[in-house]
Design an enzyme around this catalytic site. Structure first.
Site, short mmCIF file in Angstrom:
data_model
loop_
_atom_site.label_atom_id
_atom_site.label_comp_id
_atom_site.label_asym_id
_atom_site.label_seq_id
_atom_site.Cartn_x
_atom_site.Cartn_y
_atom_site.Cartn_z
N LYS A 264 -8.23 -2.28 6.56
CA LYS A 264 -7.40 -1.70 7.30
C LYS A 264 -7.11 -2.32 8.87
O LYS A 264 -7.97 -3.14 9.03
CB LYS A 264 -7.88 -0.12 7.83
CG LYS A 264 -6.61 0.55 8.39
CD LYS A 264 -7.19 2.08 8.09
CE LYS A 264 -5.84 2.85 8.84
NZ LYS A 264 -5.77 4.28 8.63
N ASP B 161 -4.19 -1.79 0.58
CA ASP B 161 -3.24 -0.59 0.72
C ASP B 161 -2.01 -0.87 1.44
O ASP B 161 -2.16 -1.66 2.39
CB ASP B 161 -4.04 0.37 1.62
CG ASP B 161 -3.26 1.73 2.05
OD1 ASP B 161 -2.03 1.64 2.29
OD2 ASP B 161 -3.94 2.97 1.90
N GLU C 60 -12.06 -1.22 1.05
CA GLU C 60 -10.49 -1.21 1.48
C GLU C 60 -10.58 -1.57 2.87
O GLU C 60 -11.29 -1.13 3.54
CB GLU C 60 -10.06 0.20 1.30
CG GLU C 60 -8.70 0.51 2.04
CD GLU C 60 -8.10 1.95 1.73
OE1 GLU C 60 -8.82 2.83 1.09
OE2 GLU C 60 -6.91 2.08 2.23
N HIS D 268 -1.52 -0.88 5.27
CA HIS D 268 -2.70 -1.56 6.12
C HIS D 268 -2.45 -2.82 6.67
O HIS D 268 -3.35 -3.74 7.06
CB HIS D 268 -3.92 -1.22 5.59
CG HIS D 268 -4.51 0.16 5.21
ND1 HIS D 268 -5.61 0.42 4.97
CD2 HIS D 268 -3.86 1.30 5.50
CE1 HIS D 268 -5.87 1.80 4.78
NE2 HIS D 268 -4.43 2.26 5.20
N ASP E 244 1.20 2.97 9.76
CA ASP E 244 0.44 3.47 8.50
C ASP E 244 0.81 5.01 8.31
O ASP E 244 -0.26 5.80 8.43
CB ASP E 244 -1.09 3.04 8.60
CG ASP E 244 -1.81 3.66 7.39
OD1 ASP E 244 -1.15 3.56 6.46
OD2 ASP E 244 -3.08 3.76 7.52
N TRP F 54 -13.74 3.03 1.68
CA TRP F 54 -12.98 3.00 2.94
C TRP F 54 -13.52 3.89 4.24
O TRP F 54 -14.04 4.96 3.99
CB TRP F 54 -11.47 3.59 3.06
CG TRP F 54 -10.94 3.29 4.41
CD1 TRP F 54 -10.35 2.24 4.95
CD2 TRP F 54 -10.67 4.52 5.30
NE1 TRP F 54 -9.87 2.63 6.33
CE2 TRP F 54 -9.96 4.04 6.51
CE3 TRP F 54 -10.83 6.06 5.09
CZ2 TRP F 54 -9.68 4.81 7.61
CZ3 TRP F 54 -10.34 6.71 6.16
CH2 TRP F 54 -9.81 6.12 7.24
N ASP G 16 1.66 6.96 5.79
CA ASP G 16 1.54 7.49 4.75
C ASP G 16 2.65 8.36 3.89
O ASP G 16 2.66 9.62 3.56
CB ASP G 16 0.35 8.19 4.66
CG ASP G 16 -0.81 7.16 4.72
OD1 ASP G 16 -1.19 6.66 3.58
OD2 ASP G 16 -1.56 7.13 5.74
N HIS H 199 -3.84 0.67 -3.24
CA HIS H 199 -3.46 1.95 -2.69
C HIS H 199 -1.89 2.01 -2.36
O HIS H 199 -1.68 1.30 -1.39
CB HIS H 199 -4.28 2.21 -1.49
CG HIS H 199 -5.37 3.11 -1.73
ND1 HIS H 199 -6.01 3.56 -0.79
CD2 HIS H 199 -5.76 3.46 -3.03
CE1 HIS H 199 -7.25 4.36 -1.38
NE2 HIS H 199 -6.95 4.12 -2.57
N ASP I 181 -1.58 6.62 -2.52
CA ASP I 181 -2.55 6.99 -1.44
C ASP I 181 -1.36 7.62 -0.24
O ASP I 181 -0.70 6.62 0.43
CB ASP I 181 -3.32 6.01 -0.77
CG ASP I 181 -4.05 6.55 0.60
OD1 ASP I 181 -4.01 7.70 0.69
OD2 ASP I 181 -4.72 5.87 1.09
#
Ligand code: RNT
Ligand code: ZN
Length: 422
Positions: free
Chosen positions: A231, A262, A229, A265, A297, A188, A299, A289, A329
């Site tokens: 995004k 992910d 990955e 993303h 995003d 990534w 997380d 992810h 993640d």
């Protein structure tokens, strides 16, 4: 036998009957869920700081919060990882970032890392029966060109990061050989621009050339599969991302590597669960992810929400177990970090178990018969099936604290260990 133990057993007996009536064998479901590997990311323990970088997080990602007890070195991080994993049933892997290199004073940079810088992690994994996955670290480093790495116009910086990518493949191959199980290498890069980019092609061409160099050597792809990955955007990288979803899918497919999806993303109404069978119609495998985006995003810690369940349902009901690598993640610094890991990992495993326990056969029969009323009725009733009773029995049978019991262990660990970190 303690009262708690007895009541878990009673609950399980009831649950077993409920599921049996739906044609589901709970013992088989537990077995099947238990062996699926889930890769726990190391970076929740120290807010993605790592050991080798600038100490401040770059690349348009951020942890928020300053809960006490952050792991500051290898020993603390490993201790915290074990404290979390003691609360998680099933097969776990550990997902490492290159920034967690252990240099022991050696003058070696990311473009020259070898297995030596990760030997303590390899020993740790072997001792604790963990597989290892790996990630090159394209952020928090002086060789970053702002938020650019592999697509930087500066050939010196590009070269450095190409070499980093190659080193990371070699290291992951070393992990895989030593641990006799695959080590997934996820690439990534935050590369992109804050404001409107007017030569998007130039960035993408440089990225493609860099990636092609990293992946030119095809050896070891079987034991250390490479993943790209995508995004949507990052903070300070809002307008243009080089490795967007379309780029990553196209690149991975044309070059025989894998895409990583992910869950944070994409646009807020886009769901990764809806993409799995579309991507796997044309890609052999993919990496997930699993995160939890809240408005962006962000997380957040993985919750047992509809999307997590849909993801696991899609994997299990479609028999994609061997085609989807599952990794977590997220990074939350506002709560106890060990608890954050435990909550996210337990939720991922609960959703897996729930997917195996669901009356998938009956649901498919209803769908095939055109009985959409019955399908919806069953899908809704599935939500309140006694998953928790099976889960607690599963935990108990593996010597893992059940719901209601694990948090005390975290609190004890906090009092004895996290709390005394100045
Ligand atoms: C960032 C990506 C990436 C990182 C980790 C630390 O948006 O999701 O996977 O979170 O590599
Ligand atoms: Zn990610």
């Amino acid at each position: 036998m303690s009262d708690r133990r007895r009541s878990i057993q009673k609950g399980y007996e009831y649950a077993r009957e409920v599921y049996a009536d739906l044609g589901v064998d709970t013992e088989q479901a537990i077995q099947a869920a238990d062996v699926i590997p889930v890769s726990m990311h190391c970076w929740q323990g120290d807010d993605v700081t790592g050991f080798d970088g600038t100490g401040s997080l770059t690349g348009g990602i951020a942890t928020t919060g300053n809960y006490p007890g952050r792991a500051r070195n290898l020993q603390e991080l490993q201790a915290d990882i074990l404290a979390a994993l003691r609360l998680v049933p099933g097969r776990s892997k550990l997902n490492l970032h290159a920034s967690y290199a252990v240099k022991n004073g050696r003058q070696v940079d990311r473009d020259a890392y070898t297995l030596r810088e990760f030997q303590p992690w390899l020993d740790f994994a072997a001792e604790n029966g963990l597989g290892l996955d790996f990630n090159p670290t394209y952020f928090s480093h002086p060789m970053m060109d702002g938020d650019l790495s592999l697509s930087s116009p500066d050939p010196v910086k590009r070269r450095f990061w190409v070499e980093h990518g190659k080193r990371c493949r070699e290291i992951a191959q070393g992990f895989a050989q030593a641990l006799e199980q695959p080590s997934v290498v996820n690439f990534w890069m935050p590369d992109g621009t804050k404001d409107t980019c007017v030569n998007t092609v130039a960035y993408r061409e440089r990225m493609t050339r860099s990636l092609d160099e990293i992946f030119a050597d095809r050896s070891g792809m079987d034991i250390a599969p490479c993943v790209l990955e995508s995004k949507l955007f990052g903070m300070g990288v809002e307008s243009f991302t080089v490795v967007s979803s379309e780029y990553s899918l196209g690149y991975a497919q044309s070059r025989g590597i894998l895409p990583c999806l992910d869950t944070g993303h994409y646009h807020p109404t886009e769901m990764v669960s809806a993409k799995l069978s579309a991507v796997l119609a044309f890609h052999h495998k993919l990496l997930l992810h699993i995160s939890r985006p809240v408005r962006w995003d962000s997380d957040h810690v993985v919750a047992l929400d509809d999307e997590l369940q849909r993801i696991m349902d899609e994997i299990i009901w479609n028999d994609y177990q061997s085609r989807v690598y599952i990794g977590l993640d997220f990074f939350d610094a506002s709560i106890n970090r060990v608890a954050a890991w435990a909550i996210g990992m337990r939720n991922a495993r609960k959703a897996l178990l729930s997917a195996f326990l669901a009356p998938a056969k009956a649901l498919r029969q209803a769908e095939e018969a055109g009985d959409y009323t019955g399908r919806l009725a069953l899908l809704e009733e599935r939500r309140t099936l006694p998953l928790g009773a099976v889960w607690n029995h599963y935990c108990q049978s593996k010597g893992i604290p059940e719901d209601g019991a694990w948090l005390q262990q975290v609190r004890d660990y906090e009092r004895a260990t996290l709390g005394v970190r100045a």
